[in-house]
Design an enzyme around this catalytic site. Structure first.
Site, PDB file in Angstrom:
ATOM      1  CD1 TRP A   1      64.226  22.390  97.593  1.00 17.67           C
ATOM      2  CD2 TRP A   1      64.193  20.897  99.258  1.00 17.67           C
ATOM      3  NE1 TRP A   1      65.083  22.841  98.575  1.00 17.67           N
ATOM      4  CE2 TRP A   1      65.081  21.946  99.603  1.00 17.67           C
ATOM      5  CE3 TRP A   1      64.035  19.837 100.146  1.00 17.67           C
ATOM      6  CZ2 TRP A   1      65.780  21.959 100.814  1.00 17.67           C
ATOM      7  CZ3 TRP A   1      64.732  19.854 101.351  1.00 17.67           C
ATOM      8  CH2 TRP A   1      65.588  20.897 101.675  1.00 17.67           C
TER       9      TRP A   1
ATOM     10  CG  ASP B   1      57.453  20.615  99.156  1.00 19.53           C
ATOM     11  OD1 ASP B   1      57.071  21.640  99.777  1.00 19.53           O
ATOM     12  OD2 ASP B   1      58.627  20.201  99.187  1.00 19.53           O
TER      13      ASP B   1
ATOM     14  CE  LYS C   1      61.705  27.571 101.811  1.00 23.07           C
ATOM     15  NZ  LYS C   1      63.140  27.426 101.789  1.00 23.07           N
TER      16      LYS C   1
END
Ligand code: PMP
Length: 363
Positions: A105, A175, A199
Site C-alpha cells: 500500500w 495512511d 476495516k
C-alpha cells in the site's frame, strides 16, 4: 448439508462487524430517528443528519483524544483517492514529498504521489521483501521534504510500525486505513492521518481525514472543489452529498467501540489475539511468517505453509470448518487472518485450533 456452525470472517476489509451494530443498522432502514422513513431516504440537509455528522466527529475526537487544532473531514473515493488528494492539497508544485516504502500500500501511494511532484523514497524495505519497518534513524530526511508519508500498518504484507515515529519538524502523513482506532495515537508527530473505514469501522468508500490546522489552505488551484480540504472544512463538509449511510455505520461502530472500553482496551485485545495466532505459527517450521517478529502486524497476520502445495487445501478445509476469507492478498499470496477490532475472541480460538489440527494431520 447444513453449515457446521457460525462462520468466522477473517477478511481484510470489508471486514467483520459486530452483530449488534448490524441490528441497529437494520432498524434504521425502517424508521430512522422517528422520521417515518429510513436514513437512506433522508435529505442530507436535515437537522438529524447534521447532528449525526457532528456526533460522529465528536466520537472520533474523544476516542483518539484528538487535540483541537486537528480537523476531521469525511471524503468519498476510498483511501486510494487520498494518494492523489494529499499532494494536491498539501504539496506546492515542485516541492518534494517523502515516502517510506514498507509494502504494497505504501508502494501504491508512491506510484500515485509521484504524478504530482518529486516523491522521494526516504527508506524502503523492498530489498528484504517488505518484511520489516526501516528504523527512523535510517530515513534520509532532508529539509526540502514538506511531509513524510507512511503506512503504519501494511495490510497485504503484515508488518506494522511499533510506535509513532518522530521526524522532528517534518509532519508525518499516515495512511492508517488498516489500523485506525485500533490503538492510541501520539498526535504530536502527525500533520495528517487518513483511513478508509472498511476495516475497523465497517463501511466502504468513506475516508476519515484528520488534518492539522497549519497544513490547510495550500491546495493547488486544480484541486477538485469537493476534495479541497480547506473548502470542505469551511462549508461543514457539505459541499456535496456526504456518504450518509457509511457515516451512520461509522457512528454505530464508534458507539460499539465505547462499549468495548475504547481504543486502549481494544488495543490490548488486538495484541493478545494476534499473539495467539503468531504463537501457533512459531511453534515449529510447518507454518511460516514472512514478517520479522519485532515488526509483525496485530491487525493482519500474514503467514504461509512451508509446503506451499497445502495452501489451497488449508483454505478449503478452513472454509468447510466455518473459517472464511483466509487467503492472502493477491500480490502477496499465502494466508492472512485479519483481526480487526470487531473480531471476537471466539473466532481466533477457532482459527488457532484449526491451525493446530491441520498441522497434526499434514505436518
Ligand atoms: N491503504 C491501505 C493500508 C489499505 O489496506 C487499503 C485497502 N486494503 C487501501 C489503502 C485502499 O483503500 P480503498 O480501497 O478504500 O481505496
Amino acid at each position: 448439508m447444513g453449515s457446521p456452525g457460525p462462520t468466522h470472517n477473517f477478511a481484510a476489509g470489508p471486514a467483520t462487524m459486530p452483530p449488534e451494530v448490524l441490528e441497529r443498522a437494520r432498524a434504521s432502514l425502517v424508521d430512522w430517528r422517528g422520521l417515518g422513513h429510513s436514513l437512506l431516504e433522508a435529505p442530507f440537509t436535515c437537522d438529524e443528519f447534521r447532528a449525526l455528522m457532528d456526533t460522529t466527529r465528536n466520537q472520533i475526537r474523544t476516542a483518539l483524544a484528538l487535540p483541537d487544532h486537528y480537523h476531521i473531514l469525511f471524503f468519498q473515493g476510498g483511501a486510494s483517492a487520498q494518494f492523489s488528494l494529499i499532494p494536491l492539497n498539501l504539496l506546492p508544485p515542485h516541492a518534494t514529498a517523502g515516502y517510506v516504502e514498507t509494502g504494497h500500500w505504501s508502494a501504491r501511494a508512491i506510484e500515485e504521489g509521484q504524478r504530482y511532484g518529486p516523491a522521494l523514497v526516504v527508506a524502503s524495505s523492498r530489498d528484504t521483501g517488505f518484511d520489516r519497518i526501516p528504523p527512523v534513524s535510517q530515513w534520509t530526511l532532508t529539509e526540502k521534504i514538506r511531509y513524510c508519508h507512511i503506512t503504519p500498518n501494511e495490510t497485504a504484507n503484515g508488518v506494522q510500525f511499533q510506535s509513532d515515529p518522530d521526524c522532528g519538524s517534518i509532519p508525518l502523513v499516515a495512511d492508517m486505513t488498516s489500523e485506525f482506532l485500533s490503538r492510541p495515537i501520539d498526535f504530536q508527530h502527525y500533520g495528517m492521518i487518513y483511513a478508509g473505514t472498511q476495516k475497523n469501522l465497517g463501511p466502504t468508500g468513506l475516508v476519515i481525514a484528520i488534518i492539522r490546522d497549519d497544513l490547510l489552505g495550500n491546495a493547488r488551484p486544480e484541486t477538485p472543489t469537493v476534495f479541497n480540504y480547506q473548502l470542505q472544512l469551511e462549508q461543514h463538509n457539505r459541499i456535496n452529498t456526504p456518504l450518509m449511510f457509511a457515516i451512520y455505520l461509522t457512528h454505530l461502530m464508534l458507539d460499539w467501540l465505547e462499549t468495548q472500553g475504547g481504543v486502549k482496551a481494544v488495543h490490548i485485545r488486538n495484541r493478545s489475539q494476534s499473539q495467539s495466532v503468531y504463537r501457533v505459527i512459531d511453534e515449529d517450521d510447518f507454518y511460516r511468517c514472512p514478517a520479522i517478529s519485532e515488526h509483525r502486524s496485530i491487525m493482519n497476520v500474514c503467514f504461509g505453509i512451508k509446503d506451499a502445495h497445502l495452501t489451497q487445501r488449508f483454505l478449503a478445509e478452513a472454509s468447510a470448518s466455518g473459517l472464511a476469507n483466509l487467503a492472502g492478498h493477491s500480490h502477496s499470496g499465502g494466508l492472512r487472518a485479519s483481526l480487526y477490532n470487531a473480531q471476537p475472541d471466539l473466532a481466533v480460538t477457532a482459527l488457532t485450533s484449526f491451525m493446530d489440527d491441520f498441522r497434526r494431520r499434514y505436518g
